[in-house]
Design a protein around this motif. Sequence first.
Motif, PDB file in Angstrom:
ATOM      1  N   PRO A  45     -11.280   8.349  -3.847  1.00 32.51           N
ATOM      2  CA  PRO A  45     -10.139   9.172  -4.263  1.00 32.51           C
ATOM      3  C   PRO A  45      -9.481   8.631  -5.527  1.00 32.51           C
ATOM      4  CG  PRO A  45      -9.573   7.865  -2.331  1.00 32.51           C
ATOM      5  CD  PRO A  45     -11.037   7.663  -2.574  1.00 32.51           C
ATOM      6  N   ARG A  46      -9.108   9.521  -6.431  1.00 37.83           N
ATOM      7  CA  ARG A  46      -8.452   9.130  -7.689  1.00 37.83           C
ATOM      8  C   ARG A  46      -6.973   8.930  -7.409  1.00 37.83           C
ATOM      9  NH1 ARG A  46     -11.213   9.197 -12.155  1.00 37.83           N
ATOM     10  NH2 ARG A  46      -9.389   9.512 -13.486  1.00 37.83           N
ATOM     11  N   ALA A  47      -6.663   7.825  -6.746  1.00 34.98           N
ATOM     12  CA  ALA A  47      -5.287   7.528  -6.361  1.00 34.98           C
ATOM     13  C   ALA A  47      -5.102   6.026  -6.261  1.00 34.98           C
ATOM     14  CB  ALA A  47      -4.963   8.174  -5.010  1.00 34.98           C
ATOM     15  N   ILE A  48      -3.855   5.578  -6.476  1.00 33.14           N
ATOM     16  CA  ILE A  48      -3.517   4.162  -6.326  1.00 33.14           C
ATOM     17  C   ILE A  48      -3.594   3.817  -4.838  1.00 33.14           C
ATOM     18  CG2 ILE A  48      -1.675   2.456  -6.530  1.00 33.14           C
ATOM     19  CD1 ILE A  48      -0.718   3.987  -9.033  1.00 33.14           C
ATOM     20  N   GLN A  49      -4.375   2.777  -4.526  1.00 35.09           N
ATOM     21  CA  GLN A  49      -4.572   2.367  -3.147  1.00 35.09           C
ATOM     22  C   GLN A  49      -3.768   1.124  -2.767  1.00 35.09           C
ATOM     23  OE1 GLN A  49      -6.548   4.228  -1.041  1.00 35.09           O
ATOM     24  NE2 GLN A  49      -6.683   5.608  -2.774  1.00 35.09           N
ATOM     25  N   ASN A  50      -3.523   0.239  -3.760  1.00 36.49           N
ATOM     26  CA  ASN A  50      -2.867  -1.032  -3.472  1.00 36.49           C
ATOM     27  C   ASN A  50      -2.261  -1.573  -4.761  1.00 36.49           C
ATOM     28  OD1 ASN A  50      -2.125  -3.570  -2.592  1.00 36.49           O
ATOM     29  ND2 ASN A  50      -4.043  -3.981  -1.527  1.00 36.49           N
ATOM     30  N   VAL A  51      -1.096  -2.209  -4.652  1.00 34.61           N
ATOM     31  CA  VAL A  51      -0.429  -2.827  -5.794  1.00 34.61           C
ATOM     32  C   VAL A  51      -0.113  -4.271  -5.414  1.00 34.61           C
ATOM     33  CG1 VAL A  51       1.578  -2.768  -7.329  1.00 34.61           C
ATOM     34  CG2 VAL A  51       0.594  -0.628  -6.487  1.00 34.61           C
ATOM     35  N   VAL A  52      -0.527  -5.226  -6.269  1.00 32.18           N
ATOM     36  CA  VAL A  52      -0.277  -6.648  -6.034  1.00 32.18           C
ATOM     37  C   VAL A  52       0.511  -7.194  -7.219  1.00 32.18           C
ATOM     38  CG1 VAL A  52      -1.316  -8.915  -5.653  1.00 32.18           C
ATOM     39  CG2 VAL A  52      -2.442  -6.875  -4.752  1.00 32.18           C
ATOM     40  N   LEU A  53       1.671  -7.796  -6.936  1.00 26.67           N
ATOM     41  CA  LEU A  53       2.496  -8.391  -7.987  1.00 26.67           C
ATOM     42  C   LEU A  53       2.090  -9.839  -8.189  1.00 26.67           C
ATOM     43  CD1 LEU A  53       6.051  -7.085  -7.039  1.00 26.67           C
ATOM     44  CD2 LEU A  53       4.320  -6.002  -8.447  1.00 26.67           C
ATOM     45  N   SER A  54       1.981 -10.218  -9.444  1.00 24.51           N
ATOM     46  CA  SER A  54       1.696 -11.596  -9.821  1.00 24.51           C
ATOM     47  C   SER A  54       2.747 -11.992 -10.851  1.00 24.51           C
ATOM     48  CB  SER A  54       0.291 -11.683 -10.404  1.00 24.51           C
ATOM     49  OG  SER A  54       0.007 -12.991 -10.829  1.00 24.51           O
ATOM     50  N   SER A  66       4.323   6.811  -7.886  1.00 29.09           N
ATOM     51  CA  SER A  66       4.726   8.222  -7.822  1.00 29.09           C
ATOM     52  C   SER A  66       4.150   8.882  -6.572  1.00 29.09           C
ATOM     53  CB  SER A  66       4.260   8.961  -9.076  1.00 29.09           C
ATOM     54  OG  SER A  66       2.847   8.949  -9.145  1.00 29.09           O
ATOM     55  N   THR A  67       4.720  10.025  -6.200  1.00 26.53           N
ATOM     56  CA  THR A  67       4.288  10.704  -4.974  1.00 26.53           C
ATOM     57  C   THR A  67       2.861  11.226  -5.059  1.00 26.53           C
ATOM     58  OG1 THR A  67       5.328  12.736  -5.749  1.00 26.53           O
ATOM     59  CG2 THR A  67       6.601  11.362  -4.236  1.00 26.53           C
ATOM     60  N   ASP A  68       2.343  11.449  -6.269  1.00 29.22           N
ATOM     61  CA  ASP A  68       0.949  11.875  -6.394  1.00 29.22           C
ATOM     62  C   ASP A  68      -0.012  10.685  -6.450  1.00 29.22           C
ATOM     63  OD1 ASP A  68       1.438  10.904  -8.932  1.00 29.22           O
ATOM     64  OD2 ASP A  68       0.875  12.744  -9.987  1.00 29.22           O
ATOM     65  N   ASN A  69       0.516   9.469  -6.330  1.00 32.90           N
ATOM     66  CA  ASN A  69      -0.274   8.222  -6.314  1.00 32.90           C
ATOM     67  C   ASN A  69      -1.100   8.025  -7.579  1.00 32.90           C
ATOM     68  OD1 ASN A  69       0.761   7.531  -3.851  1.00 32.90           O
ATOM     69  ND2 ASN A  69      -1.047   8.092  -2.682  1.00 32.90           N
ATOM     70  N   ARG A  70      -0.612   8.505  -8.720  1.00 31.20           N
ATOM     71  CA  ARG A  70      -1.314   8.338  -9.986  1.00 31.20           C
ATOM     72  C   ARG A  70      -0.568   7.424 -10.946  1.00 31.20           C
ATOM     73  NH1 ARG A  70      -5.401  11.592 -11.484  1.00 31.20           N
ATOM     74  NH2 ARG A  70      -4.822  11.313 -13.669  1.00 31.20           N
ATOM     75  N   VAL A 109       0.874  -1.166   0.000  1.00 29.17           N
ATOM     76  CA  VAL A 109       0.000   0.000   0.000  1.00 29.17           C
ATOM     77  C   VAL A 109       0.914   1.218   0.000  1.00 29.17           C
ATOM     78  CG1 VAL A 109      -1.732   1.266   1.318  1.00 29.17           C
ATOM     79  CG2 VAL A 109      -1.800  -1.227   1.263  1.00 29.17           C
ATOM     80  N   PRO A 110       0.819   2.081  -1.011  1.00 34.14           N
ATOM     81  CA  PRO A 110       1.680   3.258  -1.037  1.00 34.14           C
ATOM     82  C   PRO A 110       1.449   4.136   0.193  1.00 34.14           C
ATOM     83  CG  PRO A 110       0.498   3.017  -3.114  1.00 34.14           C
ATOM     84  CD  PRO A 110      -0.074   2.026  -2.166  1.00 34.14           C
ATOM     85  N   SER A 111       2.525   4.522   0.835  1.00 32.30           N
ATOM     86  CA  SER A 111       2.468   5.350   2.030  1.00 32.30           C
ATOM     87  C   SER A 111       3.767   6.148   2.122  1.00 32.30           C
ATOM     88  CB  SER A 111       2.293   4.463   3.269  1.00 32.30           C
ATOM     89  OG  SER A 111       3.484   3.734   3.516  1.00 32.30           O
ATOM     90  N   PRO A 112       3.876   7.030   3.084  1.00 37.80           N
ATOM     91  CA  PRO A 112       5.152   7.751   3.229  1.00 37.80           C
ATOM     92  C   PRO A 112       6.330   6.830   3.559  1.00 37.80           C
ATOM     93  CG  PRO A 112       3.408   8.924   4.375  1.00 37.80           C
ATOM     94  CD  PRO A 112       2.835   7.603   3.937  1.00 37.80           C
ATOM     95  N   LYS A 113       6.056   5.637   4.088  1.00 38.77           N
ATOM     96  CA  LYS A 113       7.130   4.709   4.459  1.00 38.77           C
ATOM     97  C   LYS A 113       7.418   3.655   3.397  1.00 38.77           C
ATOM     98  CE  LYS A 113       6.476   5.210   9.388  1.00 38.77           C
ATOM     99  NZ  LYS A 113       6.284   4.532  10.656  1.00 38.77           N
ATOM    100  N   VAL A 114       6.455   3.411   2.508  1.00 35.46           N
ATOM    101  CA  VAL A 114       6.623   2.406   1.443  1.00 35.46           C
ATOM    102  C   VAL A 114       6.100   2.998   0.145  1.00 35.46           C
ATOM    103  CG1 VAL A 114       5.969   0.118   0.612  1.00 35.46           C
ATOM    104  CG2 VAL A 114       6.348   0.481   3.049  1.00 35.46           C
TER     105      VAL A 114
END
Length: 141
Positions: free
Chosen positions: A101-110, A71-75, A51-56
């Motif tokens: 919100p129009r932002a990336i909330q979660n990224v899952v690698l497959s 990216s820092t704007d989560n787009r 989950v994109p955050s200030p720490k990850v």
Amino acid sequence: MLKTAFYPVALGLLLALPVAASAQDQKPESPYNAQLVVRQPEIGQGNPSFVPSPKVRGMKALADGKVYWVSTDNRQLLAYQGNRLAWKTDVVGACPTVVGPRAIQNVVLSSNTIFVRVGERTFTEVNPDTGKVTSVTLQKN
């Protein structure tokens, strides 16, 4: 007299050359902050997601060694192979409808796709080789 004054200067220059040469061989600074990248867990040891955050901000994949970075704007989702940008895609811009919100909330690698949740109920699939958004789905209630 001129020759004797020249020798210490020449000697100093010769000693400085290896230092200057080694400074040129240093690795260039990474385009992303490596301290904000987590490693993908080994198979069977957890979900390869973040989950994109200030720490990850990203995850390094085991399969291809790429770093997938938000990216820092989560787009945008970016992929780096070493210090070189492999591709960049505006995941949020590829979604015609976003609830929340129009932002990336979660990224899952497959193994053959990257699943990205945008907003509360929009899900996209991204090709890990090209960065192309291959599918966008809006989950109904």
